[in-house]
Design a protein around this motif. Structure first.
Motif, PDB file in Angstrom:
ATOM      1  N   ARG A  22       6.364  -3.462 -26.413  1.00 61.94           N
ATOM      2  CA  ARG A  22       7.620  -2.570 -26.840  1.00 61.94           C
ATOM      3  C   ARG A  22       8.474  -2.998 -27.156  1.00 61.94           C
ATOM      4  NH1 ARG A  22       8.606  -0.526 -20.886  1.00 61.94           N
ATOM      5  NH2 ARG A  22       9.600  -2.568 -20.905  1.00 61.94           N
ATOM      6  N   THR A  55      12.568  -3.062 -16.873  1.00 66.57           N
ATOM      7  CA  THR A  55      13.791  -1.516 -16.238  1.00 66.57           C
ATOM      8  C   THR A  55      13.707  -1.570 -14.387  1.00 66.57           C
ATOM      9  OG1 THR A  55      12.436   0.200 -15.945  1.00 66.57           O
ATOM     10  CG2 THR A  55      13.969   0.011 -18.449  1.00 66.57           C
ATOM     11  N   ASN A  56      12.249  -2.134 -13.880  1.00 59.32           N
ATOM     12  CA  ASN A  56      12.511  -2.267 -12.624  1.00 59.32           C
ATOM     13  C   ASN A  56      13.024  -3.945 -12.047  1.00 59.32           C
ATOM     14  OD1 ASN A  56      10.249  -4.005 -13.924  1.00 59.32           O
ATOM     15  ND2 ASN A  56       8.351  -3.596 -12.610  1.00 59.32           N
ATOM     16  N   ARG A 307      15.985   7.895 -27.985  1.00 65.10           N
ATOM     17  CA  ARG A 307      14.979   8.683 -27.057  1.00 65.10           C
ATOM     18  C   ARG A 307      14.956  10.027 -28.792  1.00 65.10           C
ATOM     19  NH1 ARG A 307      17.564   9.973 -23.379  1.00 65.10           N
ATOM     20  NH2 ARG A 307      18.938  11.483 -24.052  1.00 65.10           N
ATOM     21  N   THR A 350      17.655  -1.727 -24.616  1.00 72.71           N
ATOM     22  CA  THR A 350      16.989  -0.715 -24.520  1.00 72.71           C
ATOM     23  C   THR A 350      15.856   0.370 -25.714  1.00 72.71           C
ATOM     24  OG1 THR A 350      18.836   0.311 -22.471  1.00 72.71           O
ATOM     25  CG2 THR A 350      17.388   2.126 -23.682  1.00 72.71           C
ATOM     26  N   GLU A 353      10.682   2.725 -26.267  1.00 76.64           N
ATOM     27  CA  GLU A 353      10.102   3.426 -24.802  1.00 76.64           C
ATOM     28  C   GLU A 353      10.453   3.068 -23.858  1.00 76.64           C
ATOM     29  OE1 GLU A 353       8.661   2.410 -28.604  1.00 76.64           O
ATOM     30  OE2 GLU A 353       9.921   1.121 -28.387  1.00 76.64           O
ATOM     31  N   ASN A 354      11.873   2.602 -23.522  1.00 76.43           N
ATOM     32  CA  ASN A 354      12.202   2.788 -22.240  1.00 76.43           C
ATOM     33  C   ASN A 354      12.795   3.472 -22.018  1.00 76.43           C
ATOM     34  OD1 ASN A 354      14.078   1.130 -23.202  1.00 76.43           O
ATOM     35  ND2 ASN A 354      13.937  -0.408 -21.923  1.00 76.43           N
ATOM     36  N   ASN A 356      13.157   6.956 -21.931  1.00 76.71           N
ATOM     37  CA  ASN A 356      13.657   7.725 -20.981  1.00 76.71           C
ATOM     38  C   ASN A 356      14.394   8.454 -20.903  1.00 76.71           C
ATOM     39  OD1 ASN A 356      10.876   7.200 -20.105  1.00 76.71           O
ATOM     40  ND2 ASN A 356      11.390   5.833 -18.695  1.00 76.71           N
ATOM     41  N   GLY A 357      14.897   9.396 -19.947  1.00 77.53           N
ATOM     42  CA  GLY A 357      16.268  10.152 -19.577  1.00 77.53           C
ATOM     43  C   GLY A 357      17.151  10.141 -19.515  1.00 77.53           C
ATOM     44  N   ALA A 358      17.341   8.078 -19.507  1.00 74.85           N
ATOM     45  CA  ALA A 358      18.391   7.565 -19.460  1.00 74.85           C
ATOM     46  C   ALA A 358      19.579   8.049 -20.485  1.00 74.85           C
ATOM     47  CB  ALA A 358      18.675   6.392 -19.312  1.00 74.85           C
ATOM     48  N   TRP A 361      22.781   2.442 -19.050  1.00 72.19           N
ATOM     49  CA  TRP A 361      22.216   1.322 -18.484  1.00 72.19           C
ATOM     50  C   TRP A 361      22.340   0.693 -16.994  1.00 72.19           C
ATOM     51  CZ3 TRP A 361      18.317  -0.832 -16.470  1.00 72.19           C
ATOM     52  CH2 TRP A 361      17.711  -1.728 -15.508  1.00 72.19           C
TER      53      TRP A 361
END
Length: 376
Positions: A22, A55-56, A307, A350, A353-354, A356-358, A361
């Motif tokens: 990614r 992200t986790n 995005r 960021t 690929e990571n 999303n809807g953010a 961070w």
């Protein structure tokens, strides 16, 4: 022969890992890690990018400290509230101050040396419990800093000095920031990993800000650790002038370098926001070169551009809300007569690929962790 086959297998595995990582999205045409000008650097960069994109992540910040000292007042002196990083941090401080029931005020320096001096002087005159130096060099306001020190008002910086932690000269209780070395390195590594070490790069910076100039020099140093990366231009544009100067700068760069300009690194996402209309007007596709990464601060519009694949592919966002909470926590430690926490947030990247809807961070769990400390 078996040893050769084994070595080739390992090398090919590294190519596959780099190509599928990614953030690397697409390697330079016709190149693989086997033919890259700097295969070892590409491998290091690819691994670092993958780690930074995670992200986790578990909360690795403070979990203990003094209970919130009641009845305090703090003033956030902003370099300029038009800087999304400064404004986002101020909002994070406001939220945390509300939780501990402290009074909170922002004084905007309006982005000029005179305005910042006046803003900090006004803050000192209010005699608050603590002051936040929000995004400017305290050496540029040495008289006002001394006045605060003499009055016994603890100062906590955000991006105020080159390094996180306490400062003796100028005297700050602590400075809250990610490590500029980490931010610069991952920004440059993103370019190296994405291009497989074959890139023509433009750096956008503001050399009038020591923190920004240090960051951009570190970016340059890391980029040039790969022999295939060429620094085409080092564009010094003051942040307050980005809106007016970026369109002409983009037109000039396109005329000078054409397709040789494959990547951009900006010390702040503001440059990329102002570059987008000029690139669009020149007929460049939003998802095509020059591929761009912002080395701070990760404002909401940067997340939207990433995005939507509109002239920005990555950002290295500061965890602005979490840093707002950290600033309140550090001030609380000062009020309680305790030392600074010593916490430094890890670097994050960021990408499309990571994202999303953010729109920002922040590490998961930071609010609950700080609130547990303040409740006692």
């Amino acid at each position: 022969m078996n040893l050769i086959r084994g070595a080739l297998a390992l090398a090919l595995a590294a190519v596959v890992a780099g190509g599928c990582s990614r953030g690397s999205e697409q390697a330079a045409p016709g190149r693989t890690a086997l033919t890259s000008p700097c295969p070892a650097v590409v491998r290091t960069a690819t691994r670092a990018v993958a780690r930074a994109e995670a992200t986790n992540v578990a909360w690795d910040g403070p979990t203990s400290g003094p209970r919130a000292v009641p009845g305090k007042s703090i003033v956030f002196v902003a370099s300029t509230m038009t800087n999304p990083g400064v404004a986002g941090t101020a909002n994070g401080v406001r939220e945390a101050a509300r939780f501990v029931r402290w009074s909170f005020r922002v004084i905007d320096g309006q982005g000029t040396p005179a305005g910042i001096r006046a803003a900090l002087g006004e803050a000192v005159a209010l005699r608050p419990s603590g002051i936040v130096i929000g995004g400017f060099d305290p050496n540029s306001v040495a008289l006002q800093v001394k006045q605060a020190n003499d009055a016994g008002i603890p100062l906590v910086g955000w991006h105020a000095t080159n390094s996180p932690g306490p400062s003796g000269h100028p005297k700050l209780f602590t400075n809250v920031t990610t490590r500029v070395e980490d931010v610069a390195r991952i920004s440059a590594y993103w370019v190296i990993a994405r291009s497989d070490g074959d890139a023509g790069v433009v750096i956008f910076t503001d050399s009038s800000i020591p923190f920004a100039e240090n960051k951009s020099q570190l970016i340059k140093e890391t980029l040039l650790s790969c022999s295939g990366v060429k620094l085409l231009s080092y564009e010094n544009i003051p942040l307050p002038d980005a809106g007016s100067r970026m369109p002409q700068a983009i037109s000039s760069l396109l005329a000078r370098f054409g397709d040789r300009w494959t990547h951009s690194v900006a010390i702040n996402d503001v440059y990329l926001a102002d570059a987008a209309p000029a690139l669009r007007a020149a007929g460049r596709p939003g998802g095509g070169p020059p591929y761009s990464v912002g080395a701070g601060d990760g404002d909401p519009s940067a997340f939207e551009r990433i995005r939507d694949r509109r002239f920005q592919q990555a950002t290295v966002p500061e965890p602005l809300n979490a840093q707002g909470s950290q600033i309140v926590d550090e001030l609380n430690r000062a009020f309680a007569g305790r030392p600074p926490s010593g916490y430094v947030p890890p670097v994050h990247l960021t990408t499309a690929e990571n994202v999303n809807g953010a729109t920002s961070w922040d590490p998961p769990g930071f609010r609950a962790a700080y609130q547990r400390i303040w409740r006692g």
